[in-house]
Enzyme design. Structure first.
Site, PDB file in Angstrom:
ATOM      1  N   TYR A  37       0.820  -1.208   0.000  1.00 34.80           N
ATOM      2  CA  TYR A  37       0.000   0.000   0.000  1.00 34.80           C
ATOM      3  C   TYR A  37       0.856   1.261   0.000  1.00 34.80           C
ATOM      4  O   TYR A  37       2.026   1.245   0.359  1.00 34.80           O
ATOM      5  CB  TYR A  37      -0.970   0.014   1.191  1.00 34.80           C
ATOM      6  N   CYS A  38       0.235   2.363  -0.437  1.00 35.73           N
ATOM      7  CA  CYS A  38       0.834   3.690  -0.374  1.00 35.73           C
ATOM      8  C   CYS A  38      -0.267   4.630   0.100  1.00 35.73           C
ATOM      9  O   CYS A  38      -1.215   4.198   0.753  1.00 35.73           O
ATOM     10  CB  CYS A  38       1.410   4.101  -1.735  1.00 35.73           C
ATOM     11  N   ARG A  39      -0.187   5.892  -0.246  1.00 40.34           N
ATOM     12  CA  ARG A  39      -1.203   6.832   0.220  1.00 40.34           C
ATOM     13  C   ARG A  39      -2.535   6.619  -0.508  1.00 40.34           C
ATOM     14  O   ARG A  39      -3.580   6.552   0.101  1.00 40.34           O
ATOM     15  CB  ARG A  39      -0.725   8.275   0.043  1.00 40.34           C
ATOM     16  N   GLY A  58      -2.832   4.384  -3.620  1.00 43.21           N
ATOM     17  CA  GLY A  58      -2.929   3.167  -4.416  1.00 43.21           C
ATOM     18  C   GLY A  58      -2.149   3.203  -5.717  1.00 43.21           C
ATOM     19  O   GLY A  58      -1.989   2.182  -6.378  1.00 43.21           O
ATOM     20  N   PHE A 108      -3.756   4.073   1.850  1.00 41.15           N
ATOM     21  CA  PHE A 108      -3.847   4.326   3.290  1.00 41.15           C
ATOM     22  C   PHE A 108      -4.881   5.397   3.620  1.00 41.15           C
ATOM     23  O   PHE A 108      -5.493   5.372   4.681  1.00 41.15           O
ATOM     24  CB  PHE A 108      -2.468   4.729   3.824  1.00 41.15           C
TER      25      PHE A 108
END
Length: 105
Positions: A65-67, A69, A94
């Protein structure tokens, strides 16, 4: 790479005994909180990111995951190209995560 909704990601992760959570955000973003147990490797570090990923077990299942997607989708593609069998991208990242969070004081 498989795109998983927040619910699918959460449910599948609970059942997966071979799971590794990868957070590919920057240190500044991670300071705002992270999913418990996540291994943090910033995708913006370029070659350093690739070198860190190379140390990982190719037989594990990677939940990335990142901020939002987008970077995690890129990370999944990179891992796929490096021979990692199972990568899962958290749709919405996230910022849409409603599960447990650590480190957000």
């Amino acid at each position: 790479m498989k795109e998983l909704s927040q619910e699918e990601w959460s449910e599948q992760l609970k059942e997966d005994k071979n799971a590794v959570i990868l957070d590919v955000r920057t240190d500044e973003e991670v300071e705002e909180g992270y999913i418990p147990g996540a291994k943090i490797i910033d995708i913006y570090k370029g070659q350093e990111f690739v070198e860190e990923v190379e140390k990982l077990d190719k037989n594990k299942n990677y939940y990335i995951y990142c901020r939002s997607g987008k970077r995690s989708a890129q990370a999944c593609t990179i891992l796929d190209q490096m021979g990692y069998a199972n990568t899962y991208n958290l749709q919405g990242g996230f910022m849409n995560w409603h599960g447990e969070v650590e480190g957000d004081d």
